[in-house]
Design an enzyme around this catalytic site. Structure first.
Site, PDB file in Angstrom:
ATOM      1  N   CYS B 140       0.840  -1.200   0.000  1.00  0.00           N
ATOM      2  CA  CYS B 140       0.000   0.000   0.000  1.00  0.00           C
ATOM      3  C   CYS B 140       0.874   1.249   0.000  1.00  0.00           C
ATOM      4  O   CYS B 140       1.480   1.588   1.025  1.00  0.00           O
ATOM      5  CB  CYS B 140      -0.916  -0.017   1.223  1.00  0.00           C
ATOM      6  SG  CYS B 140      -1.928   1.464   1.360  1.00  0.00           S
ATOM      7  N   CYS B 143      -0.358   4.109   2.311  1.00  0.00           N
ATOM      8  CA  CYS B 143      -0.183   3.848   3.755  1.00  0.00           C
ATOM      9  C   CYS B 143       1.262   4.051   4.185  1.00  0.00           C
ATOM     10  O   CYS B 143       1.541   4.672   5.203  1.00  0.00           O
ATOM     11  CB  CYS B 143      -0.505   2.400   4.100  1.00  0.00           C
ATOM     12  SG  CYS B 143      -2.081   1.851   3.553  1.00  0.00           S
ATOM     13  N   ASP B 144       2.171   3.472   3.430  1.00  0.00           N
ATOM     14  CA  ASP B 144       3.537   3.321   3.945  1.00  0.00           C
ATOM     15  C   ASP B 144       4.569   4.140   3.178  1.00  0.00           C
ATOM     16  O   ASP B 144       5.755   4.108   3.532  1.00  0.00           O
ATOM     17  CB  ASP B 144       3.938   1.833   3.903  1.00  0.00           C
ATOM     18  CG  ASP B 144       2.985   0.967   4.730  1.00  0.00           C
ATOM     19  OD1 ASP B 144       2.413   1.508   5.695  1.00  0.00           O
ATOM     20  OD2 ASP B 144       2.812  -0.222   4.414  1.00  0.00           O
TER      21      ASP B 144
END
Ligand SMILES: Cc1cc2nc3c(=O)[nH]c(=O)nc-3n(C[C@H](O)[C@H](O)[C@H](O)COP(=O)(O)OP(=O)(O)OC[C@H]3O[C@@H](n4cnc5c(N)ncnc54)[C@H](O)[C@@H]3O)c2cc1C
Lengths: 118, 323
Positions: B140, B143-144
């Site tokens: 992701c 997200c990261d």
């Protein structure tokens, strides 16, 4: 703001109080993202079953969440959420990135014991 | 409804609570069928993986999480029961009454089943992948991505997601190397062009990741050239994997007709090869996988299932009158 149905920890002082006042605590530190939302969902689901554990979330981008982000047990973590389990105020387990129901339950049962009336 | 080991009867059971399953739940409950949705993970399925859905007609922009919660609320408002985070241990689709057993011993029966288990991101399945998940490997970008600010990373894949995410990761990373197994991309021309025009993006073609290397954290990947067969170590701080999709149909093997990709084979009414069993959404054999198509499939499956159920009920009532 994390719009989950979990109780939120807003500050480092809150965090210290929560882990000081409760024997078994699980805190998921994340954002409202695809890897974090499933973990909040699992925690919401388990809250009723694991009555001897207190479940909380904390916003990753809140500067006060350094208490989790900088915990030695979270060193090397590069995937949200950071999920931390405390027994008597001490971290006994920490995980990075998404976890499913089985993974969370296994940790809860190992670290804090199975629910009493399970 | 929790039954502590006792069997429970419903008119319809929906397996999977993504947009397809939730839509089926809305329609079935509105048709006054006692309906239960059983969902393995978080209700909403892949929708909750989507930060913003901007192509769902009637809603200008909404997060997948919010849209999932609205659909769930709608289904519940019509009387549909929704259970999340369950694990199906056994499924019997034969005969008039089908049964679904959970791993906690609960069993549910219904004459109608709608299968909507959707799909998930494909993983590489090579050594080290599990070990470094969240410690250098991510699925992701949104997200990261920020953990890799000013770092050199690898993106694995050659489709639209891989190339689009490679471009979005250049906001953080100092260098992005796309590793792809073929000599060409399976992406739209504009996505290829955008990636090729980005000076932070480099390409290693006809090459696969053979394993992930590191101790506490990821140090790099072992790459294997598909043409020469030669391997080499490639140092990197992180790897993002976007290599497509697999249907969540393993639990249906030998229970229902699946094609060679594991997708459920359906007719125009979303009917499967088993009477009373319908399927909808990303898990069926089809070309386009979107929230809108899942919702459309769920609608058709529920309407056809409802007709099947009411015909079955009329037949049973007629038989009872004759007896
Ligand atoms: C990152 C990303 C972004 C996307 N963006 C968009 C977009 O902007 N617009 C758009 O229209 N589409 C988008 N999509 C596609 C869209 O999300 C899917 O097409 C849609 O969610 C498919 O719906 P579904 O109900 O068939 O399956 P899913 O959404 O996959 O839901 C299936 C559900 O079934 C559950 N399940 C699986 N196996 C079992 C089992 N054995 N027992 C019980 N339950 C089970 C799963 O846990 C899941 O909750 C995106 C997808 C991704 C991954």
């Amino acid at each position: 703001m994390l719009y989950t149905n979990l109780k939120h920890i807003e500050s480092a002082a809150d965090h210290a109080k929560v882990i000081g006042d409760n024997e078994n605590v699980m805190i998921c530190c994340g954002r409202m993202g695809p890897m974090c939302i499933p973990v909040y969902g699992v925690m919401e689901e388990l809250e009723d079953e694991f009555k001897h554990v207190r479940f909380f979330d904390m916003e990753f981008d809140n500067p006060e969440s350094h208490v989790i982000r900088n915990a030695p047990e979270c060193r090397g973590f590069m995937g949200l959420p950071f999920t931390v389990y405390y027994k008597n105020g001490k971290i006994v387990k920490a995980t990075t990135s998404i976890q499913n129901m089985t993974q969370v339950k296994t940790i809860l049962e190992k670290e804090f014991g199975a629910p009493v009336n399970a | 409804m929790r039954n502590g080991g006792i069997a429970m009867d419903y008119d319809a059971i929906v397996i999977g609570g993504g947009p397809a399953g939730l839509t089926a739940g809305i329609y079935l409950s509105r048709a006054r069928m006692r309906t239960l949705i059983l969902n393995e993970g978080t209700v909403g399925g892949q929708m909750v993986l989507t930060h913003e859905i901007a192509n769902f007609p009637g809603v200008e922009s909404i997060s997948g999480f919010q849209l999932a919660n609205i659909m769930k609320k709608q289904a519940k408002a019509f009387g549909c029961e929704v259970r999340s985070n369950v694990t199906i241990a056994d499924l019997s689709l034969d005969g008039g009454m089908k049964s679904v057993s959970l791993d906690n011993g609960e069993t549910y029966h219904a004459p109608v089943i709608i299968l909507s288990p959707g799909g998930r991101s494909r993983t590489l399945g090579v050594p080290g992948e599990n070990k470094f998940k969240g410690r250098g490997i991510s699925y992701c970008a949104t997200c990261d991505g920020d953990f890799f600010t000013d770092k050199e990373i690898v993106v694995v894949g050659g489709g639209n997601s891989a190339l689009e995410e490679a471009v979005s990761l250049t906001k953080y990373a100092s260098k992005v190397t796309v590793v792809h197994q073929f000599d060409h991309f399976q992406a739209f021309e504009h996505a290829i062009e955008e990636a090729k025009n980005n000076e932070k993006i480099h390409f290693i073609m006809e090459t696969e990741v053979a394993s992930f290397v590191g101790d506490e954290k990821l140090d790099g990947v072992n790459l294997l050239n598909n043409v020469t067969g030669e391997g080499h170590f490639f140092q990197t701080d992180g790897v993002f994997i976007f290599i497509g999709y697999v249907p969540n149909t393993e639990f249906l093997t030998n229970k229902i007709e699946l094609n060679k990709w594991g997708e459920i084979v359906v007719g125009s009414d979303m009917n499967t090869n088993i009477s009373g069993v319908y399927a909808a959404g990303d898990s069926i054999a089809k070309r386009y996988r979107q929230v809108t198509t899942a919702v459309g499939d769920g609608t058709i499956a529920a309407m056809a299932a409802s007709q099947y159920f009411h015909q079955l009920k009329s037949k049973t009532n007629a038989l009872l009158i004759h007896l």
